[in-house]
Design an enzyme around this catalytic site. Sequence first.
Site, PDB file in Angstrom:
ATOM      1  N   GLY A 276      -8.781   8.748   4.104  1.00 28.72           N
ATOM      2  CA  GLY A 276      -7.996   8.524   5.127  1.00 28.72           C
ATOM      3  C   GLY A 276      -6.710   9.450   5.278  1.00 28.72           C
ATOM      4  CB  SER A 277      -3.820   8.937   7.346  1.00 27.93           C
ATOM      5  OG  SER A 277      -3.088   7.440   7.189  1.00 27.93           O
ATOM      6  N   GLY A 281      -2.763   5.743   2.507  1.00 31.71           N
ATOM      7  CA  GLY A 281      -3.107   5.854   1.376  1.00 31.71           C
ATOM      8  C   GLY A 281      -1.889   5.419   0.449  1.00 31.71           C
ATOM      9  CD  GLU A 298     -10.576  13.779   1.354  1.00 30.27           C
ATOM     10  OE1 GLU A 298      -9.710  14.527   1.430  1.00 30.27           O
ATOM     11  OE2 GLU A 298     -11.276  13.413   1.979  1.00 30.27           O
TER      12      GLU A 298
END
Length: 597
Positions: A276-277, A281, A298
Amino acid sequence: MAFWWPLFVLGFAYAICRFLLMLIPPNVPSIEVDASDVLDDGNQNHENSFIYIPPRGRTQQSDKKVQWYEPATMKYLGYSAALTPDEVKEHVAQARKAQKIWAKSSFKQRRQFLRILLKYIIEHQELICEVSSRDTGKTMVDASLGEIMTTCEKITWLLSEGERWLKPEYRSSGRAMLHKRSKVEFHPLGVIGAIVSWNYPFHNIFNPMLAAIFSGNGIVIKVSEHASWSGCFYFRIIQSALAAVGAPENLVDIVTGFAETGEALVSSVDKLIFVGSPGVGRMIMRNASETLIPVTLELGGKDAFIVCEDADVDHVAQIAVRAVLQSSGQNCAGAERFYVHREIYTSFVTQVAKIIKSVSVGPPLSGRYDMGAICLQEHSERLQSLVNDALVKGAEIIARGSFGHISEGAVDQFFPPTVLGNVKHTMKLMQEEAFGPIMPIMKFSTDEEVVNLANDSKYGLGCAVFSGSQRRAKEIASQIHCGVAAINDFASNYMCQSLPFGGVKDSGYGRFAGVEGLRACCLVKSVVEDRWWPFIKTKIPKPIQYPVAENAFEFQESLVEALYSPNIWDRLRALVNVLKLLSDQQNSPANGKRRND
């Protein structure tokens, strides 16, 4: 000659037998998955079938339901429950019970699970891609490339090499422990949690699930609120395959919801994988610090796409457009910064513009379109704001794609692919993750300059470098601070599932895929045992047994020199002294005078 001839015959016979065995297909049962409610044959008349109008200016966070709709047509698909934290913890508890049983399963059983999945995927490619297309707006071709091929490649790699990398790995024991046997064992962690994004609804579920299940774990996956419809269907495929191999119920589970659903998952599992973003994160890592579980992140990307003056312009232009359209059509971060040597800038831009102008945008299942809808609500407005900022700061639009037949109520879910020239790093478009079909092209003069430009980013996921000299391309790529590099190609790394995938800086932490990703789902345990037990056992030398002798330190000093001195003669001299001290200690009437006598 008489000796080698039988060996040659045996080797040839073995090769023939192996080849013939390859021709015999494995016995893999088929599974049935109910898809009646996801097929759109045009004759459905659901009570709740209507055009969905998302509430503007706010998210669904306050709702108790996750609403499903097609971004390309805004057709309403239904809803799923937004699970509460207690409900999530119950799902994890059930998965934990199932995992204790699955941890004892054989690799033969796990491989059969993979083969069943692979068979179903190959036989139902169109269905899987259509579901992905309806839920995300991507085209069928993009779905095949990003969903089907990558997942099949991962399954094939696990079948071929997975067991090898999870077996105990023997290591050297060093000079002091020559009598020991050292190894690393890989045990299941327990229950893996995964919070995945909407851009690859099929692969983002299967990617962590395959690694977790093959390594003996259970897994609970929170699918994105923007792609829960497809996720719930893909879950049925996994359930059917697990049942076919006799796996325990609840070993794999899917949960739907919003932020609190994800937060509850983080606090309940033994490892967390997040796609995600960067902002979310960071929140994941903070929450994971409470229970000190390992985390793989990621996150975003702003990959540099570098074209040197000796590259094949026509060839690279096609790849560049594919990189941009695939990024937008699948709503994922990819090549977002293009650097072209000034000697070929004009010819490259001309060729790219020609291709982009031929690109058509429209509902992917209603015609032959090169690019579909954008999944996120109001995201097209953000893309336009990035373009506007660049135009104000001196950029120019070189080319844009064309719209096809788009219904009036869904226009804001589409954005035409756009090529921009005369861009600078001061523009938001070159610094912020766009997640869309925008190609900003910037000139460079030297290799040193383009390396500095590529590294001038808070992201560090990947890069692609094109040059007529492979050595030059490799040299440039080696200087770019990122986790993934492609030489004279784009995004080919992910099709090599033996390779780890992940980035640095704001692009994330840790790796999935490859040996590293598989073993990251494991408790890595170091084990040391006696090599020749029970004939040789570890004994503490007399000088350092309690109470230690007066010459204990002299013994230790000589022992260290005998083991590690770089001079062989010094080591031999020290070894003689060690043996002498041991002999003196052994022959002493009281086993040597002790320091504390």
